[in-house]
Design an enzyme around this catalytic site. Structure first.
Site, PDB file in Angstrom:
ATOM      1  CE  LYS A  13       2.300   6.135   8.241  1.00 24.07           C
ATOM      2  NZ  LYS A  13       2.095   7.106   7.406  1.00 24.07           N
ATOM      3  NE  ARG A  88      -1.727   3.797   3.403  1.00 24.13           N
ATOM      4  CZ  ARG A  88      -0.593   3.627   3.965  1.00 24.13           C
ATOM      5  NH1 ARG A  88      -0.206   2.665   4.714  1.00 24.13           N
ATOM      6  NH2 ARG A  88       0.277   4.535   3.551  1.00 24.13           N
ATOM      7  NE  ARG A 122       9.516   9.009   1.789  1.00 16.51           N
ATOM      8  CZ  ARG A 122       8.208   8.497   2.476  1.00 16.51           C
ATOM      9  NH1 ARG A 122       8.328   8.540   3.578  1.00 16.51           N
ATOM     10  NH2 ARG A 122       7.247   8.227   1.758  1.00 16.51           N
ATOM     11  NE  ARG A 152       8.002   4.810  -0.494  1.00 15.36           N
ATOM     12  CZ  ARG A 152       7.044   4.918   0.423  1.00 15.36           C
ATOM     13  NH1 ARG A 152       7.425   5.136   1.797  1.00 15.36           N
ATOM     14  NH2 ARG A 152       5.837   5.238   0.308  1.00 15.36           N
ATOM     15  NE  ARG A 163       2.304   7.820  -0.880  1.00 16.12           N
ATOM     16  CZ  ARG A 163       3.604   8.133  -0.759  1.00 16.12           C
ATOM     17  NH1 ARG A 163       4.199   8.467  -1.896  1.00 16.12           N
ATOM     18  NH2 ARG A 163       4.097   7.898   0.284  1.00 16.12           N
TER      19      ARG A 163
END
Ligand code: ADP
Ligand code: ZN
Length: 206
Positions: A13, A88, A122, A152, A163
């Site tokens: 996203k 969400r 990531r 992160r 998640r």
């Protein structure tokens, strides 16, 4: 045009949002980025959000909805925006329908098996760019702005599992919600390279 970007964590996203923002001049509003900025700044919202984010859970709806509702009143939101990470869950979508007009929901579909590796590999830059270790060739700085890359805090296997679970139980039902409203467009090439995915988005957005 006001767009919602939907997709599991790691679906891309954020990556697509920055491409869409460049090409279509739409404002990119990421609730995750807003929370991370608040955590960094040590605000009350940041303190509250951190415990939920670290656990891979959703920050409470009242807080999140208020942040987005406020943000959409700023002048720069008047010419169209892209919501990344909001709504969400169904409640947030219903609230959004009360204070905003959604034109399109772009759902980026990616095989769930790929997500864990994508997220744990990531590396991000403060400017908003993100990379995957497999394509960095050891580089530790951002190709776009030269900033230092980092991982992160919530991109670790344990939090990611939570998640993904949160996504499946709370967020995935939004696909049907927007389908029923006739606003859903699905990007089926989500496993492809960022440019391949973006090519499909361009076809949808025209
Ligand atoms: P990702 O999509 O990769 O999970 P985000 O940056 O969108 O990353 O979100 C990071 C975290 O911020 C989420 O796991 C959640 O805790 C919190 N968050 C972001 N958006 C929302 C939202 N709309 N409602 C509740 N919590 C949110
Ligand atoms: Zn950068």
């Amino acid at each position: 045009m006001n767009i919602i970007l939907l997709g599991a964590p790691g679906a891309g996203k954020g990556t697509q949002a920055s491409k869409i923002a460049d090409k279509y001049k739409l404002l990119h509003i990421s609730t995750g980025d807003i929370f991370r900025a608040n955590i960094k700044g040590g605000t009350e919202i940041g303190k509250l959000a951190k415990s939920y984010i670290d656990a891979g859970k959703l920050v409470p709806d009242e807080v999140t909805c208020k942040i987005v509702e406020d943000r959409l009143t700023w002048d720069d939101a008047g010419n169209g925006y892209m919501l990344d990470g909001f709504p969400r869950n169904i409640y947030q979508a219903e609230q959004l329908d009360k204070f905003a007009k959604v034109d399109l929901c772009l759902n980026i579909d990616v095989d769930e098996k790929l997500l864990m590796d994508r997220i744990c590999g990531r590396r991000v830059c403060a400017c908003g760019e993100s990379y995957h270790v497999s394509t960095l060739n050891g580089a530790t700085t951002c190709a776009k702005c030269g900033g230092e890359l980092y991982q992160r805090a919530d991109d670790n296997p344990e939090t990611v599992k939570s998640r993904l679970d949160t996504y499946n139980t709370q967020t995935a039902p939004l696909i049907d919600y927007y389908k029923k409203q006739g606003k859903l467009a699905t990007v089926t090439s989500g496993e492809g390279s960022p440019d391949e995915v973006f090519a499909q988005i361009i076809k949808i957005l025209g």
